[in-house]
Design an enzyme around this catalytic site. Structure first.
Site, PDB file in Angstrom:
ATOM      1  CE  LYS A  42      -3.224  -2.365   3.079  1.00 52.63           C
ATOM      2  NZ  LYS A  42      -3.671  -2.436   4.481  1.00 52.63           N
ATOM      3  N   GLY A  43       2.103   1.128   0.482  1.00 52.24           N
ATOM      4  CA  GLY A  43       2.930   2.307   0.785  1.00 52.24           C
ATOM      5  C   GLY A  43       3.181   3.259  -0.361  1.00 52.24           C
ATOM      6  CG  ASP A  99       6.858   2.448   0.982  1.00 55.79           C
ATOM      7  OD1 ASP A  99       7.637   1.550   0.613  1.00 55.79           O
ATOM      8  OD2 ASP A  99       6.071   2.301   1.943  1.00 55.79           O
ATOM      9  CG  ASP A 102      14.570  -1.045   5.329  1.00 50.84           C
ATOM     10  OD1 ASP A 102      15.394  -0.229   5.755  1.00 50.84           O
ATOM     11  OD2 ASP A 102      14.052  -1.919   6.050  1.00 50.84           O
ATOM     12  CE  LYS A 130      14.850   3.350   6.805  1.00 50.78           C
ATOM     13  NZ  LYS A 130      14.167   2.541   7.842  1.00 50.78           N
ATOM     14  CG  PHE A 151      10.453   2.722  11.445  1.00 50.55           C
ATOM     15  CD1 PHE A 151      10.654   1.595  10.650  1.00 50.55           C
ATOM     16  CD2 PHE A 151       9.160   3.197  11.613  1.00 50.55           C
ATOM     17  CE1 PHE A 151       9.590   0.959  10.029  1.00 50.55           C
ATOM     18  CE2 PHE A 151       8.088   2.565  10.999  1.00 50.55           C
ATOM     19  CZ  PHE A 151       8.308   1.442  10.218  1.00 50.55           C
ATOM     20  CB  VAL A 152      10.926   7.737   8.084  1.00 45.70           C
ATOM     21  CG1 VAL A 152      12.279   8.246   8.540  1.00 45.70           C
ATOM     22  CG2 VAL A 152      11.061   6.868   6.838  1.00 45.70           C
ATOM     23  NE  ARG A 164      -0.495   2.071   4.797  1.00 46.70           N
ATOM     24  CZ  ARG A 164       0.546   1.269   4.600  1.00 46.70           C
ATOM     25  NH1 ARG A 164       1.621   1.723   4.028  1.00 46.70           N
ATOM     26  NH2 ARG A 164       0.503   0.006   4.994  1.00 46.70           N
TER      27      ARG A 164
HETATM   28  P1  IMP Z   1      12.633  -3.961   2.163  1.00 46.60           P
HETATM   29  O1  IMP Z   1      12.002  -5.185   1.587  1.00 46.60           O
HETATM   30  O2  IMP Z   1      13.359  -4.257   3.435  1.00 46.60           O
HETATM   31  O3  IMP Z   1      13.474  -3.167   1.205  1.00 46.60           O
HETATM   32  O4  IMP Z   1      11.507  -3.029   2.708  1.00 46.60           O
HETATM   33  C1  IMP Z   1      10.503  -2.552   1.998  1.00 46.60           C
HETATM   34  C2  IMP Z   1       9.289  -2.285   2.843  1.00 46.60           C
HETATM   35  O5  IMP Z   1       9.560  -2.198   4.257  1.00 46.60           O
HETATM   36  C3  IMP Z   1       8.755  -0.952   2.435  1.00 46.60           C
HETATM   37  O6  IMP Z   1       7.899  -1.044   1.319  1.00 46.60           O
HETATM   38  C4  IMP Z   1       8.063  -0.495   3.701  1.00 46.60           C
HETATM   39  O7  IMP Z   1       6.728  -0.975   3.703  1.00 46.60           O
HETATM   40  C5  IMP Z   1       8.816  -1.143   4.842  1.00 46.60           C
HETATM   41  N1  IMP Z   1       9.744  -0.182   5.495  1.00 46.60           N
HETATM   42  C6  IMP Z   1      11.094  -0.223   5.499  1.00 46.60           C
HETATM   43  N2  IMP Z   1      11.624   0.802   6.195  1.00 46.60           N
HETATM   44  C7  IMP Z   1      10.576   1.534   6.627  1.00 46.60           C
HETATM   45  C8  IMP Z   1      10.458   2.758   7.398  1.00 46.60           C
HETATM   46  O8  IMP Z   1      11.425   3.413   7.825  1.00 46.60           O
HETATM   47  N3  IMP Z   1       9.185   3.185   7.641  1.00 46.60           N
HETATM   48  C9  IMP Z   1       8.079   2.537   7.191  1.00 46.60           C
HETATM   49  N4  IMP Z   1       8.139   1.406   6.467  1.00 46.60           N
HETATM   50  C10 IMP Z   1       9.377   0.912   6.184  1.00 46.60           C
HETATM   51 MG    MG Z   2       4.940  -0.944   4.952  1.00 45.52          MG
END
Ligand code: IMP
Ligand code: MG
Length: 180
Positions: A42-43, A99, A102, A130, A151-152, A164
Site C-alpha cells: 500500500k505504501g 515507498d 530498505d 535507506k 524508522f520513518v 500513511r
Molecule cells: P525492504 O524489503 O526491506 O526493502 O523493505 C521494503 C518495505 O519495508 C517498504 O515497502 C516499507 O513498507 C517497509 N519499510 C522499510 N523501512 C521503513 C520505514 O522506515 N518506515 C516505514 N516502512 C518501512
Molecule cells: Mg509498509
C-alpha cells in the site's frame, strides 16, 4: 505537527521538489517508449499517484501487493499477494515504484517475479532509499531521497498501519514506536 512525530525529515515542499526532479528523469528515460508504472501497495500509493501526474508522456498504471510476515519495524519473509495480469506484464517495460528501499528484499523479489513472468524490462523507482540497511545487492534506478537508518512514517509510509496520511515524512517518538 502530529503529536507522535519527533522530527520532520522532509516537508511537503521538499517532497514536491524531489518528485519533480525524479519525474523529469523518468520522463527522459521513457520518452518514445511505452511503459507501465507498477505501484507497490500500500505504501507507494501516495508517491506513485503524485509522481505519474508529473510525467507528461503516455504510461499505463498497474498494482502489485507484497507483504512481509510480521508487523512493526523489522522486515520478515515476503509474501506475494497479487501481481498485475499476464497481459499487463508480458513484453512490457515496467517501472516498479515503492515507498522505500530498505533491506532490498521486496524490490529484489518483485523484480525477479515480474521478469520471470515475461516483462521486457523491469526498472525501479523509490521515494526513499535507506542504503545502510541493505541485505541484498540491489539499487534503484531512480530515487527521490536518501535517508539515514531511522524508522520513518508519513507520505504513504506506515508504522503498524498508521501515519500513511501525513503529508510530510517524519521520525516517530520512541514512545509511539513502543506503544502502537
Ligand atoms: P525492504 O524489503 O526491506 O526493502 O523493505 C521494503 C518495505 O519495508 C517498504 O515497502 C516499507 O513498507 C517497509 N519499510 C522499510 N523501512 C521503513 C520505514 O522506515 N518506515 C516505514 N516502512 C518501512
Ligand atoms: Mg509498509
Amino acid at each position: 505537527m502530529h503529536e507522535d512525530i519527533e522530527s520532520v525529515l522532509f516537508t511537503e515542499s521538499e517532497i514536491v521538489a524531489g518528485i519533480d526532479r525524479v519525474a523529469a528523469s523518468v520522463t527522459e528515460a521513457y520518452r518514445g517508449r511505452d511503459f507501465t508504472v507498477v505501484s507497490v501497495l500500500k505504501g507507494a500509493c501516495i508517491f506513485s499517484s503524485d509522481l505519474i501526474r508529473r510525467i507528461p508522456i503516455p504510461l499505463e498504471l498497474a498494482f502489485v501487493s507484497a507483504s512481509s510476515y510480521g508487523d512493526g519495524t523489522e522486515a520478515g519473509e515476503l509474501k506475494l499477494n497479487f501481481l498485475p495480469t499476464n497481459q499487463e506484464i508480458e513484453g512490457r517495460n515496467l517501472l516498479l515504484v515503492d515507498d522505500i528501499l530498505d533491506t532490498g528484499n521486496t524490490l529484489n523479489r518483485l523484480s525477479a517475479a515480474l521478469a520471470e513472468r515475461g516483462a521486457a524490462e523491469v526498472s525501479t523507482c523509490v521515494f526513499l532509499d535507506k542504503p545502510a540497511r541493505r541485505q541484498v545487492d540491489f539499487e534503484a534506478d531512480f530515487r527521490c531521497f536518501e535517508v539515514e537508518d531511522l524508522f520513518v512514517v508519513g507520505y504513504g509510509l506506515d508504522y503498524a498501519g498508521r501515519y500513511r496520511n501525513l503529508p510530510f515524512v517524519g521520525a516517530l517518538h520512541q514512545a509511539a514506536l513502543a506503544t502502537s
